[in-house]
Design an enzyme around this catalytic site. Structure first.
Site, short mmCIF file in Angstrom:
data_model
loop_
_atom_site.label_atom_id
_atom_site.label_comp_id
_atom_site.label_asym_id
_atom_site.label_seq_id
_atom_site.Cartn_x
_atom_site.Cartn_y
_atom_site.Cartn_z
N SER A 21 6.18 10.47 -1.80
CA SER A 21 5.53 9.43 -2.60
C SER A 21 4.48 9.96 -3.57
O SER A 21 3.92 9.20 -4.35
CB SER A 21 4.92 8.36 -1.69
OG SER A 21 3.80 8.88 -1.05
N LYS B 112 -2.14 1.70 1.47
CA LYS B 112 -2.46 2.48 0.28
C LYS B 112 -3.34 1.68 -0.68
O LYS B 112 -4.30 2.20 -1.27
CB LYS B 112 -1.18 2.91 -0.44
CG LYS B 112 -0.45 4.02 0.29
CD LYS B 112 0.84 4.35 -0.43
CE LYS B 112 1.55 5.52 0.25
NZ LYS B 112 2.85 5.77 -0.34
#
Ligand code: ADP
Length: 787
Positions: A686, A729
């Site tokens: 990611s 996140k």
């Protein structure tokens, strides 16, 4: 030809007496009983002639009559009869004979009225050339026989004297064989050995064999005697102890406490099977000697069994509103689990026999999994037992050791039930994901049996050896990660996820629950310690970095402790903590402020990562210098992340022109990509867009906006692929003071799961291609955001 012996032979006809289990050797005297009529007739016939008889052993010592030659051995002894003693009124006679020579049974002549045989007499002749060897064998025999006499207790002094004076090996062999214990088959072997040296060697071997047997007999005897002595000693001591205790009036009645146990069992209203088993064990106890180890084991077994709540149960509080209220009192938020418990209670109210499901509370540490499970017990009015499964490797820890094992105990499940004191407690199984398994067995198998509603009404603990019904226990397990829970177990549980807390949630929890709890624990009241929201936020952001609130609670405990100490020391009467005033109490901040240091920077990009403890800001730094096209990656990166960097580089090479990057950069530039905080391992795809943005910025010299954070995987062709952990996140992004978050377009639906406070505070840009990411993150000339 054998040089040791020569034989001279002579045929003669003799009456024959078959021997059973004995042998006569030449030169030896022997008295034996003769009972059979044919044998007596043979003896009589011999007495009438020259008193010579041929004695030979039967092959089968138990046979009553012998009529054919094959029932007899081939070698016997020609003997002279010295005396025949008849006892009046009795059939048989005692006969004393002396062996003369060995005789070979050449032919059986007549069977009636007694056996006669043609016999060839055989004589040993000493061979002088081997006198030295004969002497050696004789001495060896002497030594062995001496030892044999000593060990067997037989008086063999005369024989030993004879041996030492003889130089005839054959004679010595015969003498010894006649006088010591030996099986008759072995004696026959000696008789049949016609070569004197070999005969003595054989006899020596047989004595040695007998010595071994004597040794073995001796040690068996000693061992048995020792054991007897020990048992007698113990019995004697126990009796003494008992008498002394009785004298002192301290007799605890152990000798006849079986009646007390019987009464206890009768009064305990146990299930039939349990009752029968306990009575049986009491019966065994009654038979044990006083104070024996076995009786101690039986007593502890009975004590434990009597403490198990076989039938005792608590009544559930089944009022959903009251349960909800109790749960709300203890915990902020956690709506999912609270709803689930209220549903459980409602279902139980309508269907009391419905077996409950097993809940698995899954989430990062400190998010209140254990503590809500404990509140569930309180809210439902159930007893509680808590078992920590972390690091259990041994099946016996769950299910117990058999009671014959030294120090055996019931396993954790039954010990928990015993402690709870009711058969329907809430049982919290902590850290089910940390369960181990190795050669000592698989604890998850035992756990499976306890948790499976199909089998747990008959759960058997090895120690108790009795089935226990666990079906009314409310099992709640907790885990940090579902990956390491054995799949069979996971299947049987209903997973309730516990997400990380946002800073706002943490603030509410700290203010409404943690601080009051800690104040109370430290004996402080609301006036003595106050902490305003600003200070609380500072503790959350700069003294803790976690998904849950465990460290936060510890920091508040520290504040309470120091405040209590100050008040007791008379330094102040109360404390009011504001933002900026924490360093004095908690020391310097533990986490640097991850808020952006500038508004834009070349080669510095803010990425977002997801770890087991929640979301993190993950900065990437890219440096470019003149060189030869080398790529260096540092910061404890995993393989997947390194591959992402290579993919990004390839994309940039392919699109150098559009991106404003010098096309030959891969030949004349060295690139170094670094992720600070190198102690933390980092991996996963990611960070692809982050690395790509950093590279483009460093190679083109265009700065990156520092109020933008991003996450997303990239492909060689510049597509942006979805990622996981968006909720965590985005929380990290907000904490770091970021305003804009770039996420993969395919993650757009996940925005619904994000905390509303976070969603409204952030500006989201969705990207399906890297170009969109670059457009948003880079301060290109002409763009409105340029600095
Ligand atoms: P876990 O079992 O998830 O690791 P704990 O149950 O030990 O976490 O929680 C740590 C501490 O945080 C406990 O003192 C608990 O009471 C408190 N806590 C966690 N979440 C909440 C909440 N939502 N409301 C009130 N207190 C909470």
């Amino acid at each position: 030809m054998d040089t040791e012996t020569t034989t001279s032979s002579r045929y003669q006809i003799y009456p024959l007496v078959p021997l059973r289990g004995i042998s006569v050797f030449p030169g030896m005297r022997l008295i034996f009983d003769v009972e059979r009529p044919e044998a007596l007739a043979a003896v009589d016939a011999a007495m009438e002639a020259d008193q010579t008889v041929y004695l030979v052993a039967q092959r089968d010592a138990s046979a009553e009559t012998v009529t054919a030659a094959d029932g007899l051995y081939k070698i016997g002894t020609v003997c002279r009869i010295h005396q025949v003693l008849r006892v009046p009124d009795e059939e048989g006679a005692k006969v004393m004979v002396e062996g003369v020579k060995r005789g070979y049974l050449a032919k059986l002549l007549a069977a009636k009225p007694y056996l006669t045989a043609r016999v060839e007499t055989i004589q040993d002749e000493p061979n002088l050339r081997t006198a030295v060897k004969a002497e050696a064998l004789i001495r060896q025999c002497y030594g062995l026989l001496e030892k044999y006499a000593e060990n067997s207790g037989l008086d063999l002094a005369d024989i030993l004297r004879d041996i030492i004076h003889s130089s005839d090996a054959g004679y010595v062999a015969d003498l010894v064989t006649q006088n010591i214990y030996m099986r008759h088959e072995q004696k026959q072997l000696v008789l049949e050995e016609l070569r004197p040296m070999r005969r003595l060697a054989l006899v020596n071997r047989l004595i040695r064999w007998e010595l071994d047997i004597l040794d073995m007999e001796q040690s068996i005897h000693e061992e048995a005697a020792k054991r007897m002595k020990q048992v007698q000693r113990e019995m004697f001591l126990r009796e003494q102890l008992r008498t002394i205790q009785a004298e002192l009036g301290e007799d605890d009645g152990y000798g006849d406490d079986t009646d007390e146990y019987r009464t206890a069992v009768a009064n305990a209203h146990l299930p039939k099977e349990v009752e029968a088993k306990l009575y049986k064990e009491i019966g065994r106890l009654a038979k044990q000697p006083f104070g024996s180890a076995e009786s101690a084991v039986l007593r502890s077994y009975l004590d434990i069994c009597l403490e198990i709540p076989w039938q005792t149960e608590t009544e559930d509080n089944l009022d959903p509103a009251a349960v909800r209220k109790a749960l709300d009192e203890d915990h902020f938020g956690l709506e999912k689990i609270k709803d689930r418990v209220v549903e459980y209670v409602s279902v139980r109210k309508l269907a009391p026999d419905q077996k409950g499901s097993i809940l698995c509370l899954l989430g990062p540490p400190g998010t209140g999994k254990t503590s809500i499970a404990l509140s569930v017990a309180r809210a439902m009015g159930r007893k509680l037992c808590r078992i920590s499964l972390g690091g259990i490797h041994d099946e016996a820890e769950i299910r117990g050791h058999r009671k014959t094992y030294v120090g055996a105990m019931p396993g954790r499940i039954m010990a928990g039930i015993q402690q709870a004191g009711s058969r329907n407690p809430v049982m919290v199984l902590d850290e089910i994901d940390k369960l181990g398994s190795d050669y000592r067995g698989d604890p998850s198998a035992a756990l499976l049996e306890a948790l499976d509603p199909e089998q747990n009404s008959q759960f058997r603990d090895h120690f108790l050896e009795l089935p226990f019904d666990l079906s009314d226990v409310f099992f709640i397990t907790t885990a940090n990660s579902a990956d390491t829970i054995p799949p069979a177990l996971l299947d049987r549980m209903e997973v309730v996820e516990f997400p990380s807390y946002t800073d706002e949630e943490k603030l509410a929890i700290a203010r409404d629950h943690l601080l009051p709890k800690q104040r109370k624990k430290h004996g402080l009241n609301g006036n003595q310690l106050r902490i305003n929201d600003g200070a609380m936020r500072e503790i959350i952001a700069r003294y803790t970095r976690e998904s849950g609130v465990r460290r936060l609670e510890q920091q508040l405990a520290t504040v309470c402790r120091k405040t209590a100490a100050g008040i007791v020391a008379g330094q102040f009467k109360c404390r009011y903590l504001r933002a900026g005033g924490l360093e004095e109490i908690l020391g310097p901040a533990k986490y640097r402020d991850t808020r952006s240091e500038g508004t834009a920077a070349v080669g510095l990009v803010r990425g977002l990562a997801w770890t087991s403890v929640g979301g993190e800001i993950l900065d990437a730094e890219v440096g470019v210098m003149a060189g030869s096209g080398k790529l260096e990656l540092t910061g404890n990166l995993g393989d997947v992340m390194k591959e992402s960097a290579r993919a990004a580089l390839t994309y940039i090479r392919a699109h150098a022109g559009e991106l404003g990057v010098e096309p030959e950069f891969y030949k004349n530039r060295d690139i170094h990509i670094h992720f600070p905080e190198g102690a933390v391992p980092k991996d996963g795809p990611s960070a692809g867009v982050t690395i790509c943005t950093g590279l483009v910025s460093a190679l083109s010299g265009v700065p990156v906006r520092q109020d933008v954070a991003m996450t997303g995987e990239i492909t060689l062709l510049g597509r942006v692929l979805p990622i996981g952990g968006l909720r965590e996140k985005t929380m990290a992004a907000l904490r770091a003071g970021v305003h804009t978050v770039i996420i993969p377009a395919e993650n757009e639906p996940d925005l619904a799961d994000i905390d509303p406070a976070v969603r409204s505070a952030l500006n989201f840009i969705t990207a399906s291609r890297v170009e969109t990411v670059l457009d948003a993150a880079l301060c290109r000339e002409g763009s409105t955001d340029a600095i």
